[in-house]
Structure formats: C-alpha cells, structure tokens
Design a protein around this motif. Structure first.
Motif, PDB file in Angstrom:
ATOM      1  N   SER A   1       0.714  -1.268  -0.078  1.00 57.77           N
ATOM      2  CA  SER A   1       0.078   0.165  -0.186  1.00 57.77           C
ATOM      3  C   SER A   1       0.937   1.347   0.110  1.00 57.77           C
ATOM      4  CB  SER A   1      -0.955   0.053   1.161  1.00 57.77           C
ATOM      5  OG  SER A   1      -1.843  -1.172   1.269  1.00 57.77           O
TER       6      SER A   1
ATOM      7  N   THR B   1      -4.811   2.691  -5.349  1.00 58.47           N
ATOM      8  CA  THR B   1      -4.507   1.883  -3.778  1.00 58.47           C
ATOM      9  C   THR B   1      -4.206   0.667  -4.225  1.00 58.47           C
ATOM     10  OG1 THR B   1      -6.963   1.381  -3.614  1.00 58.47           O
ATOM     11  CG2 THR B   1      -6.136   3.652  -3.062  1.00 58.47           C
ATOM     12  N   SER B   2      -3.528  -0.085  -3.305  1.00 54.53           N
ATOM     13  CA  SER B   2      -3.024  -1.251  -3.322  1.00 54.53           C
ATOM     14  C   SER B   2      -4.228  -2.419  -3.338  1.00 54.53           C
ATOM     15  CB  SER B   2      -1.991  -1.557  -2.095  1.00 54.53           C
ATOM     16  OG  SER B   2      -1.879  -2.915  -2.222  1.00 54.53           O
TER      17      SER B   2
END
Length: 304
Positions: free
Chosen positions: A233, A299-300
C-alpha cells in the motif's frame, strides 16, 4: 497397537482412513495420552513418507485433529509442539519439512504469542540452517506466517535475523520463495516490518535479478517482483521510503519492459504512475488499465 490395527483394516480411501484416525486419536488422547502422542508422531512420518496408505494431501486431516484436541484440552498445545519437536532431527528431509507445516498450523490456530516465541521459534531456527534446501524453503514460509501473528519487536527481530541468513546463503529458488512469501504477508505484517525490512529487501532483489542474462529466468523474477510491489500500500509508506527505495526499484524494472507480458507491463506502468503521483511528479502517459479491466483508483487493494 489396537488403533494401528484398526486403521490398517480401514479401506485405503484417504478420507475414510483419516476420519478413523482423527476419531481414534481424539478418544485415545483422554485415556492414554502417551500412546496418542506416539500415534500422532508416527502418523506424521507416514504422511511425509507416504507409507501405510497415507499421502501428503492428508496432513490437513491430522492438522484438524490437532486443532480439535487443543480446543478440547487446554494443556494439549505445548505437548503437541513437543511431539513435533521430536521430528526436527528426523533423517528424512520430507519429515522435517512437514514438521515445519505443523509448527505453522499450531502457531496460527492455537498457540499464544508467548508460546510461539518460546516453543516454535527455537525449533524453526534450527531448521532454518538445515542442509536440505526444501526444509529451508519451508521455514521461509513459516517465518512469514509467524511475522503476521506477532507485534513483539524482539520476536520479529529474531525472524528477520534468520530470514537474513537464509537469503544470504540462498539460491535463486530460495529467493523466489522469499519473494512469494513477502507478497503473501505484506498486507498483514506490522508497519515497521514492512517499511524497514521487506521493502528494502525488495530493492535488493530487484537490483540482483532485473538484468539476469537468461530471459526466461529474468522474466519470471521481474513479474514476481511486480506482483510483490502490487501488494504494498504505497499510500501508507512514508514518502521518503517511496523516493529512496521503491522509486529506484520501479525504474530498474522499467528496463525490462520488452520481455514482460502485456498484463505485467500494465501492472508495472500502474505502479510507475502511482509512485510518480506520491512523489508529486507528473506521471507518464502509460495506460493504467488494458482491455481486461476498467481503469482503477491508485490504491494497493484496488490494484488487485
């Protein structure tokens, strides 16, 4: 002996044999615990060596039995760890590798963090220097699991120390296993373990393997590293760490564009754009999505 005779008389169908064993051991545990412990240890060996009708696929059945025993008997966990510890020096490397799996199951399901630190970590430390590569690789996975189960800095320090030793002495296959484990555990490890240990090692692996001479091996490592970076992240990582560790790694990976599959290339360009945004730079005109999926936020969790 009576339990062994009953098990031998059961049809060799894997599930039937395993079910009879689980029931028998659970009953025997509360009447003759020493015999139950011996039966468990012997069966682990049978499973690892695939003898007497057992196979490696049946380790799950025995795992469930051990978990059940621990939930029925609060004192069972340390005794079962001792049973598995007796197999750490077994001459068959497959038995030692399977012992690592049972340490992992017990740690994840029934042991307290204190018990993990006192009972399991020392056993894994001895297995981490095993001469057989398969045993070492099994301990990499086990250390990865344990790093997700504790926030104790002393325990994490021991895990890091012995992972370092495995990495330094490791082969490409061992390093590939480390990268695979990092990918799996990145979402759940502590912030310090992620930022101070895993991410710097990813840069080292990138520097080591991005320019391998063998195209197929180079491609395999680079794509594994891309998947690992996708598990990070980035927005939770300090910007200084992104600038000094992650960005240089992504730059090196970009030198491998010509050998990547379209999907891996898409993922790499997505990572490049995200890093550029976090650093306040203008991201390059690289597609963040292909024909397979619509554009995604940066976003991860959404990358996956």
């Amino acid at each position: 002996p009576e339990l062994d005779e009953i098990i031998s008389a059961v049809p060799s169908h894997a599930r039937a044999r395993a079910n009879v064993f689980v029931a028998g051991v659970c009953v025997l545990w509360f009447h003759q615990p020493n015999l139950a412990e011996a039966a468990i240890k012997t069966t682990i060996v049978y499973i690892a060596e695939e003898e007497r009708g057992w196979s490696l696929t049946q380790h799950a059945a025995l795992s469930h039995a051990l978990i059940l025993l621990c939930r029925l008997d609060a004192a069972a966990a340390p005794r079962l760890v001792a049973v598995v510890q007796d197999l750490v020096a077994h001459p068959n490397n497959r038995v030692r590798s399977l012992a690592v799996k049972f340490f992992t199951v017990l740690s994840r399901e029934v042991l307290t963090p204190l018990q993990v630190g006192e009972l399991v970590i020392p056993a894994l430390v001895s297995l981490s220097v095993d001469l057989h590569r398969g045993v070492k690789m099994a301990t990499v996975s086990a250390f990865g699991t344990l790093s997700c189960l504790t926030t104790n800095e002393a325990t994490l320090s021991v895990i890091q120390q012995h992972l370092n030793a495995i990495i330094l002495a490791g082969t490409r296959k061992t390093h590939a296993e480390v990268i695979r484990v990092f990918t799996k555990i990145l979402p759940t490890v502590t912030t310090s373990f992620r930022d101070e240990y895993i991410i710097p090692h990813l840069l080292k692996f990138t520097q080591l393997y991005y320019d391998l001479k063998t195209p197929s091996k180079r491609k395999s490592f680079v794509e594994a590293l891309i998947q690992c970076y996708r598990a990070v992240s980035f927005d939770l990582v300090p910007v200084s760490r992104v600038e000094t560790v992650i960005a240089p790694a992504i730059t090196l990976l970009l030198e491998t564009e010509s050998i990547l599959t379209p999907r891996a290339l898409q993922h790499l360009h997505s990572l490049q754009a995200e890093v550029a945004q976090l650093m306040g730079a203008t991201p390059p005109d690289s597609p963040r999505s292909g024909d397979e999926a619509p554009a995604q936020d940066e976003t991860s969790s959404q990358r996956s």
